[in-house]
Design a protein around this motif. Structure first.
Motif, mmCIF file in Angstrom:
data_model
loop_
_atom_site.group_PDB
_atom_site.id
_atom_site.type_symbol
_atom_site.label_atom_id
_atom_site.label_comp_id
_atom_site.label_asym_id
_atom_site.label_seq_id
_atom_site.Cartn_x
_atom_site.Cartn_y
_atom_site.Cartn_z
ATOM 1 N N MET A 10 0.837 -1.208 0.000
ATOM 2 C CA MET A 10 0.000 0.000 0.000
ATOM 3 C C MET A 10 0.866 1.250 0.000
ATOM 4 N N ARG A 11 0.491 2.202 -0.811
ATOM 5 C CA ARG A 11 1.198 3.471 -0.865
ATOM 6 C C ARG A 11 0.731 4.380 0.269
ATOM 7 N N PRO A 12 1.556 5.344 0.693
ATOM 8 C CA PRO A 12 1.145 6.292 1.740
ATOM 9 C C PRO A 12 -0.082 7.075 1.292
ATOM 10 N N PRO A 13 -0.945 7.511 2.244
ATOM 11 C CA PRO A 13 -2.180 8.226 1.883
ATOM 12 C C PRO A 13 -1.947 9.437 0.997
ATOM 13 N N ALA A 14 -0.909 10.230 1.258
ATOM 14 C CA ALA A 14 -0.656 11.420 0.454
ATOM 15 C C ALA A 14 -0.358 11.045 -0.996
ATOM 16 N N GLU A 15 0.439 10.021 -1.188
ATOM 17 C CA GLU A 15 0.759 9.571 -2.543
ATOM 18 C C GLU A 15 -0.480 8.994 -3.226
ATOM 19 N N LEU A 16 -1.285 8.268 -2.455
ATOM 20 C CA LEU A 16 -2.494 7.671 -2.996
ATOM 21 C C LEU A 16 -3.472 8.755 -3.464
ATOM 22 N N ASN A 17 -3.597 9.811 -2.666
ATOM 23 C CA ASN A 17 -4.479 10.914 -3.050
ATOM 24 C C ASN A 17 -4.034 11.558 -4.358
ATOM 25 N N LYS A 18 -2.725 11.719 -4.517
ATOM 26 C CA LYS A 18 -2.205 12.307 -5.756
ATOM 27 C C LYS A 18 -2.545 11.435 -6.965
ATOM 28 N N VAL A 19 -2.438 10.131 -6.782
ATOM 29 C CA VAL A 19 -2.758 9.205 -7.865
ATOM 30 C C VAL A 19 -4.240 9.318 -8.235
ATOM 31 N N ILE A 20 -5.103 9.333 -7.219
ATOM 32 C CA ILE A 20 -6.545 9.414 -7.467
ATOM 33 C C ILE A 20 -6.898 10.733 -8.154
ATOM 34 N N LYS A 202 -15.768 4.919 -20.768
ATOM 35 C CA LYS A 202 -14.633 4.008 -20.866
ATOM 36 C C LYS A 202 -13.684 4.096 -19.674
ATOM 37 N N LEU A 203 -13.567 5.284 -19.062
ATOM 38 C CA LEU A 203 -12.467 5.513 -18.130
ATOM 39 C C LEU A 203 -12.867 5.742 -16.673
ATOM 40 N N LEU A 204 -14.111 6.073 -16.386
ATOM 41 C CA LEU A 204 -14.482 6.461 -15.023
ATOM 42 C C LEU A 204 -14.905 5.241 -14.201
ATOM 43 N N PRO A 205 -14.139 4.864 -13.152
ATOM 44 C CA PRO A 205 -14.553 3.743 -12.293
ATOM 45 C C PRO A 205 -15.621 4.186 -11.298
ATOM 46 N N ASP A 206 -16.545 3.292 -10.980
ATOM 47 C CA ASP A 206 -17.623 3.630 -10.052
ATOM 48 C C ASP A 206 -17.138 3.796 -8.617
ATOM 49 N N ARG A 207 -16.157 2.984 -8.222
ATOM 50 C CA ARG A 207 -15.690 2.991 -6.820
ATOM 51 C C ARG A 207 -14.226 2.550 -6.788
ATOM 52 N N PRO A 208 -13.535 2.777 -5.667
ATOM 53 C CA PRO A 208 -12.122 2.395 -5.585
ATOM 54 C C PRO A 208 -11.845 0.941 -5.957
ATOM 55 N N LEU A 214 -5.478 1.340 -8.553
ATOM 56 C CA LEU A 214 -5.272 0.984 -7.145
ATOM 57 C C LEU A 214 -5.162 -0.524 -7.031
ATOM 58 N N ASN A 215 -4.299 -1.006 -6.119
ATOM 59 C CA ASN A 215 -4.311 -2.435 -5.864
ATOM 60 C C ASN A 215 -5.425 -2.764 -4.867
ATOM 61 N N ARG A 216 -5.749 -4.032 -4.735
ATOM 62 C CA ARG A 216 -6.927 -4.405 -3.946
ATOM 63 C C ARG A 216 -6.809 -3.963 -2.491
ATOM 64 N N ALA A 217 -5.627 -4.080 -1.905
ATOM 65 C CA ALA A 217 -5.458 -3.685 -0.501
ATOM 66 C C ALA A 217 -5.727 -2.193 -0.325
ATOM 67 N N GLU A 218 -5.204 -1.370 -1.246
ATOM 68 C CA GLU A 218 -5.425 0.073 -1.177
ATOM 69 C C GLU A 218 -6.903 0.418 -1.334
ATOM 70 N N ALA A 219 -7.545 -0.200 -2.317
ATOM 71 C CA ALA A 219 -8.949 0.102 -2.587
ATOM 72 C C ALA A 219 -9.841 -0.292 -1.418
ATOM 73 N N GLU A 220 -9.625 -1.480 -0.881
ATOM 74 C CA GLU A 220 -10.462 -1.947 0.221
ATOM 75 C C GLU A 220 -10.221 -1.131 1.484
ATOM 76 N N ALA A 221 -8.970 -0.745 1.739
ATOM 77 C CA ALA A 221 -8.671 0.070 2.921
ATOM 78 C C ALA A 221 -9.319 1.446 2.804
ATOM 79 N N LEU A 222 -9.283 2.031 1.605
ATOM 80 C CA LEU A 222 -9.896 3.335 1.401
ATOM 81 C C LEU A 222 -11.407 3.265 1.594
ATOM 82 N N GLU A 223 -12.050 2.281 1.006
ATOM 83 C CA GLU A 223 -13.495 2.144 1.169
ATOM 84 C C GLU A 223 -13.864 1.907 2.633
ATOM 85 N N ARG A 224 -13.021 1.165 3.347
ATOM 86 C CA ARG A 224 -13.289 0.897 4.766
ATOM 87 C C ARG A 224 -13.172 2.176 5.598
#
Length: 437
Positions: A10-20, A202-208, A214-224
């Motif tokens: 999992m990437r740090p939250p700040a880096e993850l936010n930049k990616v999103i 084509k490009l917009l995902p509904d949820r993390p 995002l990898n699965r661990a990042e996506a599930e942690a964010l949704e949680r």
């Protein structure tokens, strides 16, 4: 679900936010640029519509505002549908329908067809803004939402920066193919929304957990984390259904502030070109370029100010300060000539989206799930009546007096009332100190 290359940890939250932000925001901002361009481009065409179709200033103000009647009526149902079917499908549907109707504005024949097309455009576009506001709450935790909202609202500023000069140039196509310049403007600014809708699909995902970046661990942690925040806010406020949203004092305060804000935003959006046109002998392109200037400052405010909303108390202070700034800017615009008047409008515009991006974090601190989706739409629904009131009053005053200053002073008074209401806003629960710090 696909994972990004090498995304084993999992990437740090700040880096993850930049990616999103990097993956989602360009597409969302582009959609909002087009939506705001297509709802407000009648501002640059106002004088030509009066000459070519005989649409009076009063009729123009009514038509400009009618968009918001149907837009507001369909807001809550639209957001509740999006909560069920997903943002990707619903935003695509919204964009295709509004793009076609906006292009159809080229075929209006007079006041009544103008009114009908504005009503249809409002119904088609209903739900885009509150839908994206809700969508962003599924991707960003509370400390990061104001910044994300502010970046999305850059779309309004970009639309006005690009739209006014572009509209001025397209009006210069008058006579080509037997069409008026304003007809070319509506078609060439409306149809691109349909093309962009293909990219959204084509490009917009509904949820993390649907996102390939995002990898699965990042996506599930964010949704949680977001689910935990939603549950805590809902438990603290006690607002668990739409029936309670309509009686929640804090939500109603947000509605009051937003209504005053929207009256100011749309009064300026629809009447600034004609106000600037009254400064002297200016061409359509010159009016367009000067009209764009305040929106440059609006973009700066949206990009810079929301990052200071680091707590509930700071957010409330920012809202109050920016409401006062809007009132001061309109007062300067009403009382001054060309130079200082334009400075006043720049000050007001600087505050517009700095305020709006922070204000919409308040409902998300108290609601969750379908109630949050409906609650955000409810705030936007009532607030958007300001999109009718502002242009209507401006048009009626100009039609009666031949000047716009009386309408500007009306806006000043309304915004000052909104500023007073903002002092009573509280982030999260009603109890002092609960989530204010």
């Amino acid at each position: 679900m696909s994972t990004s290359p090498g995304a084993a940890t999992m990437r740090p939250p700040a880096e993850l936010n930049k990616v999103i932000l990097r993956k989602l925001m360009p597409l969302l901002v582009a959609a909002y640029v087009m939506s705001f361009l297509d709802r407000t481009n009648i501002g640059i065409a106002k004088e030509r519509l009066e000459i070519d179709l005989g649409i009076s200033a009063t009729a123009y103000g009514i038509g400009a505002g009618l968009f918001f009647i149907t837009y507001a009526l369909f807001e809550v149902p639209s957001n509740l549908i999006m909560h069920r079917v997903g943002a990707r499908f619903w935003i695509t549907r919204i964009m295709i329908s509004w793009g076609l109707i906006s292009a159809g504005m080229a075929f209006v024949q007079g006041e009544w067809s103008f009114y009908v097309m504005r009503l249809l455009l409002g119904a088609a576009e209903a739900g885009l803004y509150p839908g994206v506001m809700f969508y962003l709450t599924r991707w960003f935790t509370r400390p990061d939402r104001a910044k994300a909202n502010g970046l999305f609202l850059l779309g309004v500023s970009f639309a006005n920066i690009v739209g006014a000069p572009l509209g001025g140039l397209l009006l210069g196509m008058d006579g080509i193919g037997g069409w008026h310049g304003w007809q070319w403007m509506f078609v060439l600014e409306g149809l691109p929304a349909c093309l962009l809708a293909v990219l959204v699909w084509k490009l917009l995902p509904d949820r993390p957990t649907d996102a390939r970046f995002l990898n699965r661990a990042e996506a599930e942690a964010l949704e949680r984390r977001i689910a935990e925040e939603d549950a805590a806010g809902e438990a603290a406020s006690g607002t668990r259904s739409m029936r309670l949203v309509w009686r929640d004092r804090q939500i109603l305060l947000v509605v009051g502030v937003y209504l005053a804000h929207q009256i100011a935003v749309y009064a300026l959006s629809y009447f600034l070109p004609s106000i600037i046109g009254g400064y002297g002998e200016l061409s359509s392109v010159q009016i367009g370029l000067l009209t764009a200037l305040p929106w440059v400052f609006a973009a700066i405010g949206a990009a810079v100010v929301p990052r200071f909303a680091s707590s509930g108390r700071a957010s409330r202070k920012l809202i109050s300060a920016t409401m006062i700034g809007i009132a001061a800017g309109f007062a300067l615009g009403a009382a001054s000539g060309a130079v200082f008047g334009l400075i006043g409008f720049c000050l007001a515009a600087f505050c517009f989206f700095a305020l709006q991006s922070v204000l919409f974090t308040f409902p998300a601190s108290r609601l969750s799930g379908a109630t949050l989706a409906g609650g955000i739409a409810f705030v936007n629904t009532i607030g958007l009546f300001g999109g009718f009131i502002g242009p209507y009053v401006m048009g009626a005053v100009e039609g009666a007096t031949g000047e716009s200053s009386g309408g500007l002073w009306f806006v000043v008074g309304v915004v000052l009332v909104g500023a007073v209401l903002s002092f009573f806003l509280r982030y999260g629960a009603d109890k002092p100190g609960s989530t204010e710090e």
